[in-house]
Design a protein around this motif. Structure first.
Motif, PDB file in Angstrom:
ATOM      1  N   GLU A 104     -12.036  -6.825  12.667  1.00 48.73           N
ATOM      2  CA  GLU A 104     -10.838  -7.229  13.403  1.00 48.73           C
ATOM      3  C   GLU A 104     -10.422  -8.665  13.062  1.00 48.73           C
ATOM      4  O   GLU A 104      -9.230  -9.004  13.127  1.00 48.73           O
ATOM      5  CB  GLU A 104     -11.035  -7.083  14.911  1.00 48.73           C
ATOM      6  N   ASP A 105     -11.372  -9.522  12.680  1.00 45.33           N
ATOM      7  CA  ASP A 105     -11.030 -10.890  12.298  1.00 45.33           C
ATOM      8  C   ASP A 105     -10.275 -10.898  10.966  1.00 45.33           C
ATOM      9  O   ASP A 105      -9.303 -11.637  10.790  1.00 45.33           O
ATOM     10  CB  ASP A 105     -12.297 -11.741  12.183  1.00 45.33           C
ATOM     11  N   PHE A 106     -10.738 -10.089  10.023  1.00 44.52           N
ATOM     12  CA  PHE A 106     -10.044  -9.955   8.739  1.00 44.52           C
ATOM     13  C   PHE A 106      -8.655  -9.357   8.956  1.00 44.52           C
ATOM     14  O   PHE A 106      -7.651  -9.846   8.430  1.00 44.52           O
ATOM     15  CB  PHE A 106     -10.867  -9.069   7.802  1.00 44.52           C
ATOM     16  N   ALA A 107      -8.602  -8.307   9.758  1.00 42.79           N
ATOM     17  CA  ALA A 107      -7.344  -7.591   9.971  1.00 42.79           C
ATOM     18  C   ALA A 107      -6.300  -8.469  10.657  1.00 42.79           C
ATOM     19  O   ALA A 107      -5.101  -8.342  10.387  1.00 42.79           O
ATOM     20  CB  ALA A 107      -7.596  -6.328  10.794  1.00 42.79           C
ATOM     21  N   LYS A 108      -6.730  -9.365  11.552  1.00 45.89           N
ATOM     22  CA  LYS A 108      -5.772 -10.221  12.270  1.00 45.89           C
ATOM     23  C   LYS A 108      -5.002 -11.119  11.309  1.00 45.89           C
ATOM     24  O   LYS A 108      -3.782 -11.296  11.451  1.00 45.89           O
ATOM     25  CB  LYS A 108      -6.502 -11.071  13.314  1.00 45.89           C
ATOM     26  N   VAL A 109      -5.704 -11.674  10.331  1.00 45.00           N
ATOM     27  CA  VAL A 109      -5.038 -12.539   9.352  1.00 45.00           C
ATOM     28  C   VAL A 109      -4.036 -11.737   8.521  1.00 45.00           C
ATOM     29  O   VAL A 109      -2.909 -12.180   8.282  1.00 45.00           O
ATOM     30  CB  VAL A 109      -6.077 -13.225   8.441  1.00 45.00           C
ATOM     31  N   ILE A 110      -4.445 -10.558   8.090  1.00 44.49           N
ATOM     32  CA  ILE A 110      -3.538  -9.685   7.325  1.00 44.49           C
ATOM     33  C   ILE A 110      -2.340  -9.296   8.189  1.00 44.49           C
ATOM     34  O   ILE A 110      -1.191  -9.285   7.722  1.00 44.49           O
ATOM     35  CB  ILE A 110      -4.272  -8.415   6.845  1.00 44.49           C
ATOM     36  N   GLN A 111      -2.598  -8.984   9.440  1.00 49.78           N
ATOM     37  CA  GLN A 111      -1.543  -8.526  10.348  1.00 49.78           C
ATOM     38  C   GLN A 111      -0.467  -9.590  10.530  1.00 49.78           C
ATOM     39  O   GLN A 111       0.732  -9.299  10.475  1.00 49.78           O
ATOM     40  CB  GLN A 111      -2.154  -8.154  11.705  1.00 49.78           C
ATOM     41  N   ILE A 112      -0.878 -10.823  10.737  1.00 52.30           N
ATOM     42  CA  ILE A 112       0.105 -11.884  10.990  1.00 52.30           C
ATOM     43  C   ILE A 112       0.763 -12.346   9.695  1.00 52.30           C
ATOM     44  O   ILE A 112       1.996 -12.388   9.579  1.00 52.30           O
ATOM     45  CB  ILE A 112      -0.563 -13.073  11.712  1.00 52.30           C
TER      46      ILE A 112
END
Length: 253
Positions: A104-112
């Motif tokens: 989820e930490d990796f995905a948050k950066v990609i998401q934003i």
């Protein structure tokens, strides 16, 4: 495209690169809408430049769609979009104990950084593509990547992946939007004096700045804004990713 009297949207517009860009566009006569999650700074800057602030999570499609429509109601149809919203928390793939970075930490950066950029530009284009052209073009999109897209350091796996994605979107979207006379370009800044770096001691800031061959200092947000202005003003700039970095090439760490 002439900036004067043109409606513009700047994401991440409350601080850093976005705030400098919003200020310069307003100085040049644009009607600027700031999209950001920081209402205090956003409202303050909007008052200073005679623009409007819109509380927006760039990853939320309905919120972005509504904000683009609200900005249009205030300023007219936006023809300039500058995407500066982003985060860059450092994190290694493996922690000290050998455990992997939570997904989820990796995905948050990609998401934003990546999905948020795409989300805003797609809703911006959806409101613009049938509008009457101004001269030979309808609009301009400027996205923000990073030199980390090409020389990511240890701890930047998520950030580099997100910014590589932003750089990679420029050509296919510019090709698609050519039929609508909407240009798409990307700026890849090096080390700039953004709020994140401003928290470092002056000695650390100077040390980072010296990594750039020339000028051997941190970039100024105003210099990023000047590049945005140049892209908007030059109709032959399309599908480009422009490094703005003082010739820096990032070391592994």
């Amino acid at each position: 495209m002439d900036i004067k009297n043109t409606a513009a949207i700047v994401t991440g517009g409350a601080s850093g690169l976005g705030a400098a860009t919003a200020s310069l566009l307003a100085q040049r006569g644009a009607k600027v809408a700031l999209f950001d999650v920081n209402a205090e700074l956003g409202n303050q800057l909007a008052d200073e430049i005679g623009g409007s602030f819109h509380s927006v999570d760039v990853t939320d499609p309905e919120m972005v769609k509504s904000a683009v429509q609200d900005a249009e109601g205030l300023h007219g149809k936006a023809r300039i979009l500058v995407n500066c919203a982003g985060i860059g928390p450092p994190a290694k793939v493996l922690n000290r104990d050998g455990s992997p970075l939570p997904l989820e930490d990796f995905a948050k950066v990609i998401q934003i950084n990546l999905i948020g950029t795409f989300n805003v530009l797609s809703h911006f284009a959806a409101r613009l593509y049938e509008a009457e052209p101004v001269g030979e073009e309808r609009g301009v999109i400027v996205n923000t990547a990073s030199v980390a897209a090409f020389e990511g350091q240890i701890g930047q796996a998520a950030y580099s992946a997100s910014k590589s994605g932003v750089a990679g979107m420029a050509l296919p979207i510019a090709r698609e939007f050519a039929r609508y006379a909407i240009r798409v370009n990307t700026i890849a800044p090096g080390l700039f004096l953004t709020p994140m770096l401003e928290t470092l001691p002056q000695e650390a800031q100077d040390s980072l700045g010296k990594q750039a061959p020339f000028p051997s200092r941190l970039g100024k947000p105003e210099e990023y804004a000047q590049m945005v202005e140049a892209i908007i003003s030059n109709p032959m700039l399309n599908a480009e990713t422009i490094r703005l970095d003082g010739a820096i090439r990032m070391a592994p760490k």
